[in-house]
Design an enzyme around this catalytic site. Structure first.
Site, PDB file in Angstrom:
ATOM      1  N   LYS A  22       0.896  -1.024   0.246  1.00  0.00           N
ATOM      2  CA  LYS A  22       0.446  -0.018   0.360  1.00  0.00           C
ATOM      3  C   LYS A  22       0.832   1.386   0.648  1.00  0.00           C
ATOM      4  O   LYS A  22       0.802   2.433  -0.617  1.00  0.00           O
ATOM      5  CB  LYS A  22      -0.906  -0.129   1.450  1.00  0.00           C
ATOM      6  CG  LYS A  22      -1.879   0.972   1.501  1.00  0.00           C
ATOM      7  CD  LYS A  22      -2.814   0.728   2.819  1.00  0.00           C
ATOM      8  CE  LYS A  22      -2.997   1.008   3.885  1.00  0.00           C
ATOM      9  NZ  LYS A  22      -2.412   2.553   4.348  1.00  0.00           N
ATOM     10  N   ARG A  27       2.765   5.862  -3.528  1.00  0.00           N
ATOM     11  CA  ARG A  27       3.629   6.920  -3.766  1.00  0.00           C
ATOM     12  C   ARG A  27       4.476   7.044  -4.898  1.00  0.00           C
ATOM     13  O   ARG A  27       4.682   7.787  -6.227  1.00  0.00           O
ATOM     14  CB  ARG A  27       5.207   6.690  -2.831  1.00  0.00           C
ATOM     15  CG  ARG A  27       5.201   6.559  -1.580  1.00  0.00           C
ATOM     16  CD  ARG A  27       6.495   6.477  -0.768  1.00  0.00           C
ATOM     17  NE  ARG A  27       6.312   6.431   0.532  1.00  0.00           N
ATOM     18  CZ  ARG A  27       5.644   6.307   1.958  1.00  0.00           C
ATOM     19  NH1 ARG A  27       4.196   5.703   1.597  1.00  0.00           N
ATOM     20  NH2 ARG A  27       5.438   6.799   2.627  1.00  0.00           N
ATOM     21  N   GLY A  93      -4.421   8.365   5.711  1.00  0.00           N
ATOM     22  CA  GLY A  93      -3.554   9.612   6.318  1.00  0.00           C
ATOM     23  C   GLY A  93      -2.194   9.675   5.335  1.00  0.00           C
ATOM     24  O   GLY A  93      -2.034  10.738   5.214  1.00  0.00           O
ATOM     25  N   ARG A 121      -8.300  12.790  12.858  1.00  0.00           N
ATOM     26  CA  ARG A 121      -5.779  12.180  13.227  1.00  0.00           C
ATOM     27  C   ARG A 121      -6.076  13.903  13.150  1.00  0.00           C
ATOM     28  O   ARG A 121      -6.229  14.723  12.459  1.00  0.00           O
ATOM     29  CB  ARG A 121      -6.400  11.746  12.024  1.00  0.00           C
ATOM     30  CG  ARG A 121      -7.393  10.076  11.943  1.00  0.00           C
ATOM     31  CD  ARG A 121      -5.924   9.116  11.197  1.00  0.00           C
ATOM     32  NE  ARG A 121      -5.180   8.781  11.151  1.00  0.00           N
ATOM     33  CZ  ARG A 121      -4.491   8.135  10.364  1.00  0.00           C
ATOM     34  NH1 ARG A 121      -5.144   7.386   9.365  1.00  0.00           N
ATOM     35  NH2 ARG A 121      -2.774   7.764  10.173  1.00  0.00           N
ATOM     36  N   GLN A 166       5.191   9.441   6.623  1.00  0.00           N
ATOM     37  CA  GLN A 166       3.492  10.413   5.754  1.00  0.00           C
ATOM     38  C   GLN A 166       4.394  11.848   6.712  1.00  0.00           C
ATOM     39  O   GLN A 166       4.402  12.304   5.835  1.00  0.00           O
ATOM     40  CB  GLN A 166       2.498  10.418   7.020  1.00  0.00           C
ATOM     41  CG  GLN A 166       1.771   8.902   6.624  1.00  0.00           C
ATOM     42  CD  GLN A 166       0.720   8.411   6.825  1.00  0.00           C
ATOM     43  OE1 GLN A 166      -0.089   9.878   8.085  1.00  0.00           O
ATOM     44  NE2 GLN A 166      -0.099   7.494   6.936  1.00  0.00           N
ATOM     45  N   ASP A 311       2.317  -0.856  12.154  1.00  0.00           N
ATOM     46  CA  ASP A 311       1.112  -1.316  11.214  1.00  0.00           C
ATOM     47  C   ASP A 311       1.112  -2.448  12.204  1.00  0.00           C
ATOM     48  O   ASP A 311      -0.144  -4.056  12.176  1.00  0.00           O
ATOM     49  CB  ASP A 311       1.145  -1.638  10.053  1.00  0.00           C
ATOM     50  CG  ASP A 311       0.696   0.820   9.599  1.00  0.00           C
ATOM     51  OD1 ASP A 311       0.665   1.097  10.191  1.00  0.00           O
ATOM     52  OD2 ASP A 311       1.471   0.458   8.270  1.00  0.00           O
ATOM     53  N   LYS A 338      -4.100   6.619  14.647  1.00  0.00           N
ATOM     54  CA  LYS A 338      -4.191   5.677  13.380  1.00  0.00           C
ATOM     55  C   LYS A 338      -5.902   5.627  13.304  1.00  0.00           C
ATOM     56  O   LYS A 338      -6.580   6.511  13.492  1.00  0.00           O
ATOM     57  CB  LYS A 338      -3.409   4.232  13.880  1.00  0.00           C
ATOM     58  CG  LYS A 338      -1.982   3.835  14.050  1.00  0.00           C
ATOM     59  CD  LYS A 338      -1.209   4.443  12.354  1.00  0.00           C
ATOM     60  CE  LYS A 338       0.099   4.940  12.980  1.00  0.00           C
ATOM     61  NZ  LYS A 338       1.159   5.525  11.613  1.00  0.00           N
TER      62      LYS A 338
HETATM   63  C1  S3P Z   1       2.584   4.914   6.524  1.00  0.00           C
HETATM   64  C2  S3P Z   1       3.512   5.251   7.020  1.00  0.00           C
HETATM   65  C3  S3P Z   1       3.105   5.212   8.335  1.00  0.00           C
HETATM   66  C4  S3P Z   1       1.544   4.016   8.395  1.00  0.00           C
HETATM   67  C5  S3P Z   1       0.850   3.948   7.555  1.00  0.00           C
HETATM   68  C6  S3P Z   1       1.411   4.535   6.039  1.00  0.00           C
HETATM   69  C7  S3P Z   1       3.405   5.222   4.966  1.00  0.00           C
HETATM   70  O1  S3P Z   1       1.930   6.050   9.306  1.00  0.00           O
HETATM   71  O2  S3P Z   1       1.195   3.482   9.667  1.00  0.00           O
HETATM   72  O3  S3P Z   1      -0.172   2.906   7.553  1.00  0.00           O
HETATM   73  O4  S3P Z   1       3.136   5.061   3.965  1.00  0.00           O
HETATM   74  O5  S3P Z   1       4.204   5.832   5.116  1.00  0.00           O
HETATM   75  P1  S3P Z   1       3.081   6.964   9.791  1.00  0.00           P
HETATM   76  O6  S3P Z   1       3.983   7.644   9.246  1.00  0.00           O
HETATM   77  O7  S3P Z   1       1.630   8.087  10.421  1.00  0.00           O
HETATM   78  O8  S3P Z   1       3.650   6.148  11.253  1.00  0.00           O
END
Ligand code: S3P
Length: 424
Positions: A22, A27, A93, A121, A166, A311, A338
């Site tokens: 995912k 990206r 997110g 969030r 993120q 995760d 989350k």
């Molecule tokens: C992700 C980063 C993580 C992860 C999310 C996907 C990403 O979140 O929990 O499922 O694709 O960059 P955080 O950056 O909030 O830790």
């Protein structure tokens, strides 16, 4: 919404291919949208979250075609155009935080929103550092919807207090459009798919330890095969480890070291895992994983491993109920931010099944091994990873359990149940 009853007391045997990652899918489509020319993304995730990213990029004027569900062709002139509508990130997110970084430095205005969960969030973590770069962003209470007025950004040196891919990606993408260098440091290394993919696309980006530097760059279009998602594979690894007599092979699993915390934990717990056929796809390590049932023992999980398995913590809670001794998870307070408060949710639901588990401000403590009860209804909290973790727990409950609103799995892993059934 559908309720699901996981099969009970059935060993797992056979080989499955783990579907697309995912994080990498998000990206790939976002960065391809920034490259002038045609990019081809094979094995794109059909989860609802990456499809939210596709829809946002389409609304920004990029030509994106989805072929046979898994191949995405992106044709772009390397630029976004002002969106005609509010950009809906759904439950994702990653879409919201990364797109905010990309949109902050454009010459047009935009609004990002999302579903009920996403609107709760925290967005201060991106709005504050982006503002330091000169971004013009407003959001009531630092929650979506986020209003972005296009601005000229300048690079900054920023040390984040949290290890979040993120937030890091948001800042690096803003840095792609900023004057001067952007230097980003995080406490512990979080997943580095953004850095690897931008490098692969010839961006001016370098990483040393937990610090990454980026400058304005022209991105080259690409053709990639997205590797399988280790976070999806984790549910099968956990299932095979706790259901007696199981022996499975998971093919095409991404093995980027910033994501493999779950393998380290399973090994520490006495899991029976073997990595086969290691190779590389577009800078990302990949391999097959053979995993068999084993008697698990407890362990402590904290510090720099947390971002590398963030995760997987809900399913690790399930594993811990089947491990001898006390398993402690610390330094995972961000799990409360989350799709739902995952500490509260997993502790509450596993307690219903009879687990000896308590929550702490930054994690949980589990005493095992417990034989879990059945004939109980559990909640997903509209969270895909809760749904799959509870399904995994259901496999070892004394009697079947009912999982409510199971369809939330579609956010990351629509094939989950079918693949589980293939192994029974
Ligand atoms: C992700 C980063 C993580 C992860 C999310 C996907 C990403 O979140 O929990 O499922 O694709 O960059 P955080 O950056 O909030 O830790």
């Amino acid at each position: 919404m559908r309720n699901v009853i996981p099969p009970n007391d059935k060993k797992l045997r056979g080989t499955i291919t783990i579907p697309s990652d995912k994080s990498i899918s998000h990206r790939a489509v976002m960065f391809a949208s920034l490259a002038n020319g045609k990019s081809v993304i094979n094995n794109f995730s059909n989860g609802k979250d990456p499809l939210s990213t596709v829809s946002v990029c389409k609304n920004l004027g990029v030509d994106i075609e989805l072929h046979d569900e898994k191949t995405v062709i992106v044709k772009s002139n390397g630029k976004f155009r002002a969106p005609a509508e509010v950009l809906d990130c759904g439950n994702s997110g990653t879409t919201m935080r990364m797109m905010a970084g990309l949109l902050a430095g454009q010459s047009f205005n935009s609004i990002l929103t999302g579903d009920e969960s996403l609107q709760k969030r925290p967005m201060k973590r991106i709005i504050e550092p982006l503002s330091l770069m000169g971004a013009n962003i407003s959001a009531i209470g630092y929650k979506a919807p986020i209003n972005i007025t296009g601005a000229n950004l300048h690079g900054i040196q920023y040390s984040s207090k949290i290890s979040s891919a993120q937030v890091k990606s948001c800042m690096l993408l803003a840095g792609l459009f900023a004057d001067g260098e952007t230097i980003y440091t995080e406490p512990y290394l979080s997943r580095n798919h953004t850095e690897l993919m931008l490098k692969y696309m010839n961006a001016d980006i370098t990483t040393e330890g937990t610090t990454t530097r980026i400058n304005k760059s022209v991105l080259t279009p690409f053709k990639i095969n997205v590797v399988g998602d280790i976070s999806s594979a984790a549910f099968f690894m956990a299932a095979a480890s706790i259901v007696p007599d199981s022996d499975i092979i998971l093919q095409n699993v991404g093995l980027n070291p910033t994501r493999t915390g779950i393998l380290e934990v399973l090994k520490k717990m006495g899991g029976n895992i073997e990595i086969l056929n290691k190779r590389e796809e577009a800078g990302e390590p990949v391999g097959d994983i053979r995993i068999k049932y084993s008697d698990l023992k407890s362990c402590t999980i904290d510090g720099d491993i947390i971002p590398r398995l963030i995760d997987e913590l809900p399913v690790i809670a399930v594993l811990a109920t089947q491990a001898e001794g006390t398993t402690t998870v610390k330094n995972a307070e961000d799990l409360r931010n989350k799709e739902t408060d995952r500490i509260f949710a997993i502790v509450n639901e596993l307690k219903k099944l009879g687990a000896d588990i308590i929550d702490t401000p930054d994690g949980f403590i589990v005493n095992g091994k417990t034989s879990l009860n059945g004939r109980i209804e559990v909640e997903t909290y509209h969270d895909h990873r809760l749904a799959m973790s509870l399904f995994t727990a259901g496999l070892v409950c004394k009697k079947p359990i009912i999982i409510k609103d199971f369809d939330w799995v579609d956010i990351s892993f629509p094939e989950f149940e079918e693949l589980m059934n293939n192994l029974m």
